[in-house]
Design an enzyme around this catalytic site. Structure first.
Site, PDB file in Angstrom:
ATOM      1  N   GLU A  78       0.847  -1.197   0.000  1.00 17.45           N
ATOM      2  CA  GLU A  78       0.000   0.000   0.000  1.00 17.45           C
ATOM      3  C   GLU A  78       0.880   1.245   0.000  1.00 17.45           C
ATOM      4  OE1 GLU A  78      -3.478   0.124  -0.302  1.00 17.45           O
ATOM      5  OE2 GLU A  78      -2.477   1.971  -0.861  1.00 17.45           O
TER       6      GLU A  78
ATOM      7  N   CYS B  50       5.457   4.189   9.309  1.00 14.88           N
ATOM      8  CA  CYS B  50       6.189   3.489   8.245  1.00 14.88           C
ATOM      9  C   CYS B  50       7.669   3.839   8.119  1.00 14.88           C
ATOM     10  CB  CYS B  50       5.524   3.756   6.907  1.00 14.88           C
ATOM     11  SG  CYS B  50       4.075   2.739   6.676  1.00 14.88           S
TER      12      CYS B  50
ATOM     13  N   LYS C 156       8.456  -1.450  -1.922  1.00 12.18           N
ATOM     14  CA  LYS C 156       7.779  -0.693  -0.869  1.00 12.18           C
ATOM     15  C   LYS C 156       8.802  -0.105   0.112  1.00 12.18           C
ATOM     16  CE  LYS C 156       4.802   0.629   2.187  1.00 12.18           C
ATOM     17  NZ  LYS C 156       3.512   1.180   2.274  1.00 12.18           N
TER      18      LYS C 156
HETATM   19  C1  UDX Z   1       4.262   7.212   4.147  1.00 11.80           C
HETATM   20  C2  UDX Z   1       4.391   7.159   2.621  1.00 11.80           C
HETATM   21  O1  UDX Z   1       4.287   8.494   2.085  1.00 11.80           O
HETATM   22  C3  UDX Z   1       3.333   6.259   2.026  1.00 11.80           C
HETATM   23  O2  UDX Z   1       3.495   6.121   0.622  1.00 11.80           O
HETATM   24  C4  UDX Z   1       3.434   4.874   2.681  1.00 11.80           C
HETATM   25  O3  UDX Z   1       2.410   4.023   2.208  1.00 11.80           O
HETATM   26  C5  UDX Z   1       3.331   4.997   4.191  1.00 11.80           C
HETATM   27  O4  UDX Z   1       4.318   5.901   4.691  1.00 11.80           O
HETATM   28  P1  UDX Z   1       2.643   8.486   5.847  1.00 11.80           P
HETATM   29  O5  UDX Z   1       3.654   8.093   6.878  1.00 11.80           O
HETATM   30  O6  UDX Z   1       1.210   8.176   6.103  1.00 11.80           O
HETATM   31  O7  UDX Z   1       3.002   7.811   4.440  1.00 11.80           O
HETATM   32  O8  UDX Z   1       2.728  10.081   5.602  1.00 11.80           O
HETATM   33  P2  UDX Z   1       3.748  11.021   4.821  1.00 11.80           P
HETATM   34  O9  UDX Z   1       2.959  12.049   4.112  1.00 11.80           O
HETATM   35  O10 UDX Z   1       4.704  10.255   4.013  1.00 11.80           O
HETATM   36  O11 UDX Z   1       4.520  11.768   6.003  1.00 11.80           O
HETATM   37  C6  UDX Z   1       5.431  11.094   6.864  1.00 11.80           C
HETATM   38  C7  UDX Z   1       6.107  12.084   7.787  1.00 11.80           C
HETATM   39  O12 UDX Z   1       6.989  12.934   7.061  1.00 11.80           O
HETATM   40  C8  UDX Z   1       5.138  13.021   8.514  1.00 11.80           C
HETATM   41  O13 UDX Z   1       5.561  13.186   9.852  1.00 11.80           O
HETATM   42  C9  UDX Z   1       5.252  14.314   7.744  1.00 11.80           C
HETATM   43  O14 UDX Z   1       4.928  15.443   8.515  1.00 11.80           O
HETATM   44  C10 UDX Z   1       6.726  14.291   7.368  1.00 11.80           C
HETATM   45  N1  UDX Z   1       7.050  15.102   6.187  1.00 11.80           N
HETATM   46  C11 UDX Z   1       6.503  14.799   4.973  1.00 11.80           C
HETATM   47  C12 UDX Z   1       7.956  16.147   6.306  1.00 11.80           C
HETATM   48  O15 UDX Z   1       8.473  16.429   7.390  1.00 11.80           O
HETATM   49  N2  UDX Z   1       8.264  16.872   5.192  1.00 11.80           N
HETATM   50  C13 UDX Z   1       7.747  16.611   3.956  1.00 11.80           C
HETATM   51  O16 UDX Z   1       8.089  17.308   2.989  1.00 11.80           O
HETATM   52  C14 UDX Z   1       6.824  15.529   3.853  1.00 11.80           C
END
Ligand code: UDX
Ligand code: ADP
Length: 463
Positions: free
Chosen positions: A161, A277, A221
């Site tokens: 996913e 993740c 993944k």
């Molecule tokens: C992530 C992956 O994006 C997704 O494809 C996978 O299936 C699961 O893991 P998720 O953890 O739900 O998704 O959110 P994501 O938007 O990736 O953000 C992860 C963390 O990174 C958050 O704490 C977010 O605030 C942080 N982040 C994200 C940043 O600090 N800067 C950014 O530019 C983007």
């Protein structure tokens, strides 16, 4: 081979939304999501849609399909029995004991599922790995099925996913790609792949459905998450240089993001990445690399985590340093506890670690988050086992109102980028805080100039 009935084991952040969308888009397929956790299933079934997972748009999807072809149940065995395809969507946390402690993925829940599937199946099944798993987990499943199998045939697919929390429904409705890994070398493997492609093709164009061998799918993944997390650690590393040079990290993100080879996404400096993740998958990658004797590869990826921990630490230490080297007895208001906006998920949220460091310095923490319930804040802190439950209770309060949280506070720490924080009456907040009133913006969402004009002393990450 055609999939008419799906069972998904695990009604969490991945299983719940993913299966809801499959049911919404495939009205002819009966989708049953099962979980051992009755409270969670009851919440999925709640009449007033108080779902256990908060995701924009999810409620409408569940409204469309629940009771029609989407069901949530604790009847694990009978749902497995009647299904043609079983998605395994259970949690795979980092091991906190024994071999690989702190790095390897704990596969005990996956193994339990496999044993359960083998024990009750009376017809052929397609078993689909949805949870993120170490590469070659499919061979473990194969082994269990071969040894315990009740004489029925199991095809194993990997279908990781890629949804991100907070945008899960958008991501599921219009995915960049769907990845399906399977065994091309056998006819039934090819048929199983085709059957799952057909399910997704109800709403995803064929050219966006990629098929690979199982190992490539499993490793893709981990690779995707490692690359994404690495971008954040890279920009965060630059944010620290910015703070020492007068450069502004937002300007740098913009400047480099316009290079089409780099792209503009995932270049937002922050107090650090959280979520279930990134850290788990990279630790798992590090463990795999070490197990294969690839120490340089392991060290390379481990640095992404080291930098992320450093970013959280330096944010907390900067608060202490700025508040005249002591926060003992001082009230620090936390705006946000979730690991990102638009979710109620707090797993690995930077807020937890920053709070932990500040509590060690005897600060009093007051937390407001629009979606995280009070009891979750204590669960998260108690999970760290840094101090007793009683000590956490006396060090932390939670409020359901942002203004109460800021009242008489020495400083505000913005931990999550919730949109509503931008719209607060900052003049009023200034008036109710102790002076000098400090704001530490870990997400770069507040207009620094505006707040400075009001009288706040503002620290923004990366400038
Ligand atoms: C992530 C992956 O994006 C997704 O494809 C996978 O299936 C699961 O893991 P998720 O953890 O739900 O998704 O959110 P994501 O938007 O990736 O953000 C992860 C963390 O990174 C958050 O704490 C977010 O605030 C942080 N982040 C994200 C940043 O600090 N800067 C950014 O530019 C983007
Ligand atoms: P994710 O973010 O991967 O969806 P969650 O922890 O939110 O992870 O959800 C995983 C769910 O899987 C939990 O609700 C847990 O109760 C459930 N689960 C774990 N093992 C089993 C099992 N053997 N049978 C049914 N449900 C299970």
């Amino acid at each position: 081979m055609k999939i008419n009935k799906i069972c998904c084991i695990g009604a969490g952040y991945v299983g719940g939304p993913t299966m809801s969308v499959i049911a919404q888009k495939c009205p002819n397929i009966k989708v049953t999501v099962v979980d051992l956790n009755k409270e969670r299933i009851d919440a999925w079934n709640s009449e007033n849609y108080e779902l256990p997972v908060f995701e924009p748009g999810l409620e409408n999807v569940v409204k469309d399909a629940r009771g029609r072809n989407l069901f949530f149940s604790t009847a694990v065995e009978s749902s497995i029995q009647e299904a043609d395809a079983i998605f395994i969507s259970v949690n795979t946390p980092t091991k906190n004991y024994g071999i690989g402690k702190g790095q390897a993925a704990d596969l005990k829940y996956i193994e339990l599922c496999a044993r359960q599937i083998a024990a009750v199946s009376t017809t052929n099944k397609i078993v689909i790995e949805k949870s993120t798993l170490p590469v070659r987990t499919a061979s473990t499943l194969r082994n269990i099925f071969d040894n315990l199998g009740p004489g029925v045939h199991f095809d194993i697919l990997s279908n990781p996913e890629f949804l991100a929390e907070g945008t899960a429904i958008e991501d599921l409705h219009a995915p960049d790609r769907v990845l399906i890994g399977g065994d091309y070398t056998t006819e039934s493997g090819r048929e199983a792949i085709a059957a799952l492609v057909e399910v997704y093709n109800n709403w995803v164009p064929k050219e966006k459905i990629l098929t690979t061998n199982v190992w490539s799918s499993e490793l893709s993944k981990l690779a995707a998450n490692a690359f994404l997390a690495q971008r954040i650690s890279s920009i965060n590393a630059f944010s620290e240089i910015c703070e020492h040079t007068g450069a502004d990290i937002n300007e740098i993100s913009k400047a480099i993001g316009t290079d089409s080879r780099l792209g503009s996404k995932f270049l937002k400096a922050s107090v650090g990445f959280g979520g279930s993740c990134f850290q788990k998958d990279i630790l798992n990658l590090v463990y795999i690399a070490k197990s294969l004797g690839l120490d340089s590869v392991a060290d390379y990826w481990e640095q992404v985590i080291i930098l992320n921990d450093h970013q959280k630490d330096r944010f907390a230490l900067n608060i202490v340093k700025t508040l005249y080297n002591t926060v003992s007895g001082k009230k620090i208001a936390f705006l946000g506890w979730a690991f990102k906006k638009d979710t109620n998920d707090t797993r690995e949220s930077p807020a937890i670690y920053v709070a932990d460091t500040l509590i060690n310095e005897q600060a009093k923490i007051a937390v407001y988050d629009p979606k995280v319930p009070s009891k979750q804040v204590y669960v998260d802190l108690n999970y760290l086992q840094s101090r007793s439950i009683e000590e956490n209770k006396s060090a932390v309060i939670t409020e359901s109102n942002p203004y109460s949280v800021c009242n008489q506070a020495h400083a505000i720490a913005i931990m999550t980028e919730w949109d509503e924080f931008k719209d607060y009456d900052w003049q009023k907040i200034y008036e109710i805080m102790l002076k000098p009133a400090f704001v530490f913006d870990g997400r770069r969402i507040i207009d620094k100039e505006k707040l400075t004009e009001i009288g706040f002393k503002v620290y923004s990450i990366g400038c």
